[in-house]
Design a protein around this motif. Structure first.
Motif, mmCIF file in Angstrom:
data_model
loop_
_atom_site.group_PDB
_atom_site.id
_atom_site.type_symbol
_atom_site.label_atom_id
_atom_site.label_comp_id
_atom_site.label_asym_id
_atom_site.label_seq_id
_atom_site.Cartn_x
_atom_site.Cartn_y
_atom_site.Cartn_z
ATOM 1 N N LEU A 216 0.814 -1.213 0.000
ATOM 2 C CA LEU A 216 0.000 0.000 0.000
ATOM 3 C C LEU A 216 0.846 1.261 0.000
ATOM 4 N N VAL A 217 1.933 1.259 0.758
ATOM 5 C CA VAL A 217 2.793 2.442 0.811
ATOM 6 C C VAL A 217 3.481 2.680 -0.526
ATOM 7 N N VAL A 218 4.031 1.628 -1.120
ATOM 8 C CA VAL A 218 4.754 1.794 -2.383
ATOM 9 C C VAL A 218 3.815 2.206 -3.505
ATOM 10 N N VAL A 219 2.666 1.554 -3.607
ATOM 11 C CA VAL A 219 1.710 1.905 -4.663
ATOM 12 C C VAL A 219 1.128 3.296 -4.417
ATOM 13 N N GLY A 220 0.878 3.638 -3.168
ATOM 14 C CA GLY A 220 0.355 4.971 -2.857
ATOM 15 C C GLY A 220 1.338 6.070 -3.197
ATOM 16 N N GLY B 192 3.835 5.829 -5.352
ATOM 17 C CA GLY B 192 3.975 5.835 -6.806
ATOM 18 C C GLY B 192 2.803 6.525 -7.490
ATOM 19 N N ALA B 193 1.587 6.277 -7.018
ATOM 20 C CA ALA B 193 0.410 6.929 -7.602
ATOM 21 C C ALA B 193 0.435 8.428 -7.348
ATOM 22 N N MET B 194 0.816 8.806 -6.131
ATOM 23 C CA MET B 194 0.868 10.224 -5.808
ATOM 24 C C MET B 194 1.905 10.944 -6.665
ATOM 25 N N LEU B 195 3.079 10.349 -6.802
ATOM 26 C CA LEU B 195 4.126 10.994 -7.600
ATOM 27 C C LEU B 195 3.726 11.089 -9.065
ATOM 28 N N GLN C 224 3.064 14.608 -11.003
ATOM 29 C CA GLN C 224 3.913 14.917 -12.143
ATOM 30 C C GLN C 224 3.079 15.145 -13.408
ATOM 31 N N ALA C 225 2.060 14.334 -13.621
ATOM 32 C CA ALA C 225 1.234 14.452 -14.824
ATOM 33 C C ALA C 225 0.172 15.533 -14.682
ATOM 34 N N ALA C 226 -0.065 16.006 -13.475
ATOM 35 C CA ALA C 226 -1.064 17.036 -13.170
ATOM 36 C C ALA C 226 -2.468 16.587 -13.574
ATOM 37 N N MET C 227 -2.701 15.282 -13.531
ATOM 38 C CA MET C 227 -4.033 14.744 -13.771
ATOM 39 C C MET C 227 -4.128 13.386 -13.092
ATOM 40 N N SER C 228 -5.336 12.978 -12.834
ATOM 41 C CA SER C 228 -5.556 11.717 -12.160
ATOM 42 C C SER C 228 -5.922 10.643 -13.184
ATOM 43 N N ASN C 229 -5.066 9.643 -13.310
ATOM 44 C CA ASN C 229 -5.307 8.554 -14.248
ATOM 45 C C ASN C 229 -4.979 7.248 -13.535
ATOM 46 N N PHE C 230 -5.998 6.429 -13.332
ATOM 47 C CA PHE C 230 -5.827 5.219 -12.542
ATOM 48 C C PHE C 230 -5.201 4.074 -13.337
ATOM 49 N N SER D 68 -0.926 -0.309 -13.557
ATOM 50 C CA SER D 68 0.254 -0.902 -14.190
ATOM 51 C C SER D 68 1.456 -0.843 -13.246
ATOM 52 N N PHE D 69 1.565 0.219 -12.476
ATOM 53 C CA PHE D 69 2.649 0.318 -11.501
ATOM 54 C C PHE D 69 2.465 -0.724 -10.399
#
Length: 94
Positions: free
Chosen positions: A26-30, A32-35, A39-45, A50-51
């Motif tokens: 949960l920490v690593v995926v969280g 990674g998703a936050m970064l 960085q992309a300035a948009m939310s794409n799940f 994939s990460f």
């Protein structure tokens, strides 16, 4: 195969292993998703999924190798291999 899987799942949640690896996942995926989202300035799940699959690909072999080495240490691997299932089914159950 399902009996081996149920036994291993029960063993994981009786010890601290499942909780430690779950928290790590949960920490690593969280993070990674936050970064990625910052960085992309948009939310794409889709990229988060994939990460997380890459993280799963790292965690699952670690857990499987740990369980198999624990079986060898306790000398219960001979019992597993004498079951009426193939070696592949034992590994998949683990």
């Amino acid at each position: 195969m399902t009996a081996v899987f149920k036994h291993e799942l029960r063993t994981y949640f009786q010890s601290l292993t499942a909780y430690v690896f779950g928290a790590f996942l949960l920490v690593v995926v969280g993070i990674g998703a936050m970064l990625y989202n910052l960085q992309a300035a948009m939310s794409n799940f889709e990229y988060v999924r994939s990460f997380s699959s890459i993280v799963y690909a790292a965690i699952v072999p670690i857990l499987t190798m740990r369980v198999i080495s624990e079986e060898r240490r306790q000398k219960t691997d001979q019992l597993l291999y004498s079951l009426p299932v193939s070696t592949v089914q034992v590994i998949v159950g683990k």
